[in-house]
Motif scaffolding. Structure first.
Motif, PDB file in Angstrom:
ATOM      1  N   TYR A  12      13.957  43.880 -26.903  1.00 23.25           N
ATOM      2  CA  TYR A  12      13.238  42.944 -25.906  1.00 23.25           C
ATOM      3  C   TYR A  12      13.046  41.774 -26.193  1.00 23.25           C
ATOM      4  CZ  TYR A  12      12.823  47.658 -23.829  1.00 23.25           C
ATOM      5  OH  TYR A  12      13.227  48.743 -23.157  1.00 23.25           O
ATOM      6  N   PHE A  13      13.344  41.017 -27.269  1.00 22.48           N
ATOM      7  CA  PHE A  13      13.171  39.677 -27.624  1.00 22.48           C
ATOM      8  C   PHE A  13      14.623  38.945 -27.320  1.00 22.48           C
ATOM      9  CE2 PHE A  13       9.989  41.782 -29.843  1.00 22.48           C
ATOM     10  CZ  PHE A  13       8.823  40.915 -29.565  1.00 22.48           C
ATOM     11  N   VAL A  14      15.824  39.489 -26.804  1.00 16.98           N
ATOM     12  CA  VAL A  14      16.933  39.176 -26.432  1.00 16.98           C
ATOM     13  C   VAL A  14      16.635  37.918 -25.205  1.00 16.98           C
ATOM     14  CG1 VAL A  14      19.133  38.962 -25.629  1.00 16.98           C
ATOM     15  CG2 VAL A  14      18.120  40.748 -27.513  1.00 16.98           C
ATOM     16  N   ASN A  21      24.849  35.262 -20.571  1.00 21.23           N
ATOM     17  CA  ASN A  21      26.127  34.871 -21.091  1.00 21.23           C
ATOM     18  C   ASN A  21      26.963  36.216 -21.644  1.00 21.23           C
ATOM     19  OD1 ASN A  21      25.919  32.248 -21.038  1.00 21.23           O
ATOM     20  ND2 ASN A  21      24.826  31.959 -23.067  1.00 21.23           N
ATOM     21  N   TRP A  22      26.328  37.232 -21.834  1.00 24.15           N
ATOM     22  CA  TRP A  22      26.857  38.428 -22.264  1.00 24.15           C
ATOM     23  C   TRP A  22      27.377  39.260 -20.766  1.00 24.15           C
ATOM     24  CZ3 TRP A  22      24.492  43.395 -20.710  1.00 24.15           C
ATOM     25  CH2 TRP A  22      25.048  44.549 -21.405  1.00 24.15           C
ATOM     26  N   ILE A  23      26.832  39.103 -19.694  1.00 22.54           N
ATOM     27  CA  ILE A  23      27.059  39.587 -18.529  1.00 22.54           C
ATOM     28  C   ILE A  23      28.503  38.818 -18.084  1.00 22.54           C
ATOM     29  CG2 ILE A  23      26.544  39.899 -15.938  1.00 22.54           C
ATOM     30  CD1 ILE A  23      23.865  40.561 -16.725  1.00 22.54           C
ATOM     31  N   PHE A 106      15.378  45.548 -18.225  1.00 21.41           N
ATOM     32  CA  PHE A 106      16.202  46.623 -17.831  1.00 21.41           C
ATOM     33  C   PHE A 106      17.490  46.063 -18.623  1.00 21.41           C
ATOM     34  CE2 PHE A 106      19.403  48.938 -15.585  1.00 21.41           C
ATOM     35  CZ  PHE A 106      19.001  50.370 -15.803  1.00 21.41           C
ATOM     36  N   LEU A 107      17.929  44.920 -18.299  1.00 20.78           N
ATOM     37  CA  LEU A 107      19.383  44.375 -19.099  1.00 20.78           C
ATOM     38  C   LEU A 107      19.163  44.293 -20.296  1.00 20.78           C
ATOM     39  CD1 LEU A 107      19.998  41.972 -16.157  1.00 20.78           C
ATOM     40  CD2 LEU A 107      21.261  43.849 -16.499  1.00 20.78           C
ATOM     41  N   GLN A 108      17.840  43.909 -20.796  1.00 20.71           N
ATOM     42  CA  GLN A 108      18.039  43.923 -22.338  1.00 20.71           C
ATOM     43  C   GLN A 108      18.032  45.330 -23.011  1.00 20.71           C
ATOM     44  OE1 GLN A 108      13.858  42.314 -22.578  1.00 20.71           O
ATOM     45  NE2 GLN A 108      14.699  40.187 -22.927  1.00 20.71           N
TER      46      GLN A 108
END
Length: 243
Positions: A12-14, A21-23, A106-108
């Motif tokens: 949750y700290f990303v 960038n990941w997506i 949620f994405l994290q």
């Protein structure tokens, strides 16, 4: 493989940029804001990339704009979670509102889960553009695909006769003076300023969130220390305030 993680987990700290960038890299997209993933199609495809073929892509609506269409996408996602025995409840009513923080969290979690399955490596055999071609309805994502941009440029240069005639006809009836029309450049500048202010405000909120999470973590560590187990509550409260 952990499908449930605590709020103090490093996942949750990303940051927002790392998630985007990941997506974009994984799915060949061009998202610029977290809330663009609110319709749920992106989440469905990230799971499909992690477990190729598990998501019925022909049911996923990549052009979902209404809450009803978005909810249908999240229903598909929840059904896949249940099938995979992933113990994660999808907060659909919050995600479809498009609030950045809800979607970011949620994405994290989703990135943490996908990385735990594939070790943080992308599936080189997975073709995200081809899989999106199996999706339901129109695939004109607001964020647009990188490949779509290329196709648009090539179509523009092909020289469609019908559109050319329409354009020339429109020019004949174009009034000579654009009196009373707003200045496009002024509008663009105003919108750019507003976007910059929103980005600054969002960065401030993210920093505040990280600060308070850090405080909570310090308090958690303090309360777990053996020497304070039998300490009076008043002393514990004072120590927590001074953290």
């Amino acid at each position: 493989m952990v499908s449930s993680i605590g709020i103090m987990d490093n996942a949750y700290f990303v940051g927002r940029n790392e998630i985007l960038n990941w997506i974009n890299k994984s799915l060949h997209l061009n998202l610029s804001r977290i809330e663009e993933a609110a319709p749920g199609a992106v989440q469905c495809q990230l799971i499909d990339m992690t477990y190729p073929g598990i998501v019925p892509m022909h049911k996923v609506n990549f052009d979902a704009k209404t809450e009803y269409d978005m909810i249908q996408n999240y229903k598909i996602l929840q059904e896949v979670f249940n099938k995979l025995k992933i113990e994660k409840h999808v907060e659909v009513s919050r995600l479809v509102k498009g609030r950045p923080l809800d979607n970011l969290e949620f994405l994290q979690w989703l990135k943490h889960y996908c990385d735990s399955v594939n070790g943080g490596h992308m599936n080189e055999n997975y073709n995200p553009v081809e899989r999106r071609g199996k999706g339901g309805k129109d695939r004109n994502l607001k964020c647009s695909l990188r490949s779509s941009k290329t196709n648009t440029m090539s179509n523009t240069g092909s020289g469609n006769i019908v559109s050319s005639n329409r354009t020339s006809g429109a020019k004949q009836f174009k009034p000579s003076g654009a009196v009373g029309r707003p200045n496009p450049s002024a509008e663009i500048q105003a919108l750019s300023k507003e976007i910059t202010e929103l980005k600054v405000a969002n960065d401030v909120l993210e920093k505040e969130r990280g600060f308070y999470f850090g405080k909570l973590r310090d308090i958690e560590i303090l309360c777990q220390a053996p020497e304070v187990e039998d300490a009076p509550v008043r002393i514990l409260i004072k120590a927590c305030i001074e953290v």
